[in-house]
Write an enzyme that holds these catalytic residues in place. Structure first.
Site, mmCIF file in Angstrom:
data_model
loop_
_atom_site.group_PDB
_atom_site.id
_atom_site.type_symbol
_atom_site.label_atom_id
_atom_site.label_comp_id
_atom_site.label_asym_id
_atom_site.label_seq_id
_atom_site.Cartn_x
_atom_site.Cartn_y
_atom_site.Cartn_z
ATOM 1 C CE LYS A 120 2.296 -2.437 0.463
ATOM 2 N NZ LYS A 120 2.109 -1.976 -0.926
HETATM 3 C C1 E4P Z 1 0.991 -4.408 -3.248
HETATM 4 O O1 E4P Z 1 0.858 -3.917 -2.162
HETATM 5 C C2 E4P Z 1 1.777 -3.802 -4.347
HETATM 6 O O2 E4P Z 1 1.492 -2.424 -4.357
HETATM 7 C C3 E4P Z 1 1.381 -4.327 -5.698
HETATM 8 O O3 E4P Z 1 0.452 -5.372 -5.604
HETATM 9 C C4 E4P Z 1 2.508 -4.552 -6.638
HETATM 10 O O4 E4P Z 1 1.995 -5.027 -7.859
HETATM 11 P P1 E4P Z 1 2.855 -5.075 -9.210
HETATM 12 O O5 E4P Z 1 3.791 -6.229 -9.123
HETATM 13 O O6 E4P Z 1 1.838 -5.289 -10.298
HETATM 14 O O7 E4P Z 1 3.557 -3.748 -9.303
#
Ligand code: E4P
Length: 227
Positions: free
Chosen positions: A83
């Site tokens: 990522k």
């Molecule tokens: C996605 O890859 C992220 O880890 C995640 O969906 C973030 O979610 P949040 O906004 O609830 O922290």
């Protein structure tokens, strides 16, 4: 549509895998930090439990650092997807890692213009954060619709990985739009299963079954009848 679990917790991952519900896992630095474990063995254990992509996020701001971390993550397991954030440096790292055959999930996407650039940089996945947009009074699902149109217009192979999912309606809306994947916390995955009428219906069926005399309920009787 594929469903991913947004978690670094092995118990949650094992449970979701046992339901046949998940096709992959996404993590982020906040989720990994919650587990208080050495991240490389944790990452390997997650990959061994899931038959699909497992995203692990880089933790530097410069492209060179991200590429270095990404290459290291990629050696942990073939399921790994790196990522990178949707910044100039993140796009540079995405371009570099993709050219080396390492799959990248460009994260923290909040606009259609960002999504276009991530696809052009060679991202395998792009993660639009719908919940965080809703939090600031912007329509998260409108971004998914725009991305779907843009990627279809130019036949980008980049997959739309709907992230920051907060409730089942986000999942259903994403599916109706035709997003490739939705990643969600364990609580949302569980909520997808539940319906009060299912529980009421099952209670009623089992209560009625209890009223049958034991002799009639025996499996031997069933077998004899079928023979
Ligand atoms: C996605 O890859 C992220 O880890 C995640 O969906 C973030 O979610 P949040 O906004 O609830 O922290």
């Amino acid at each position: 549509m594929k469903l991913f679990l947004d978690s670094a917790n092995l118990k949650e991952i094992e449970e979701a895998v046992s339901w046949g519900a998940i096709d992959g896992v996404t993590t982020n630095p906040s989720l990994v930090a919650k587990e208080h474990r050495d991240f490389v063995p944790l990452l390997r254990e997650i990959c061994e439990r899931v038959n699909g992509p497992v995203s692990m996020e880089t933790t530097t701001r410069d492209a060179e650092g991200m590429a270095k971390e990404g290459r290291l993550f990629a050696t942990v397991h073939p399921h790994i997807v790196v990522k990178c954030p949707l910044t100039k440096e993140g796009l540079k790292a995405t371009r570099q890692l993709s050219s080396e055959g390492i799959r990248v999930n460009v994260t923290l996407c909040f606009s259609p213009s960002q999504a276009l650039l991530a696809a052009k940089a060679g991202a395998s996945f792009v993660s639009p954060f719908v919940g965080r947009l809703d939090d600031v009074s912007q329509d998260g699902m409108a971004l998914i619709r725009d991305m779907k149109t843009i990627y279809a217009n130019y036949r980008f192979a980049t997959q739309i990985l709907v992230a920051s999912v907060r409730h089942p309606i986000h999942v259903v809306e994403a599916a109706k739009i035709g997003a490739d994947i939705a990643t969600m916390p364990f609580s949302v995955l569980e909520a997808l299963i539940k319906h009060p009428l299912t529980d009421i219906g099952l209670d009623r069926f089992l209560r009625d079954w209890e009223k049958l005399p034991a002799a009639i309920k025996q499996f031997k009787t069933v077998e004899r009848t079928l023979a």
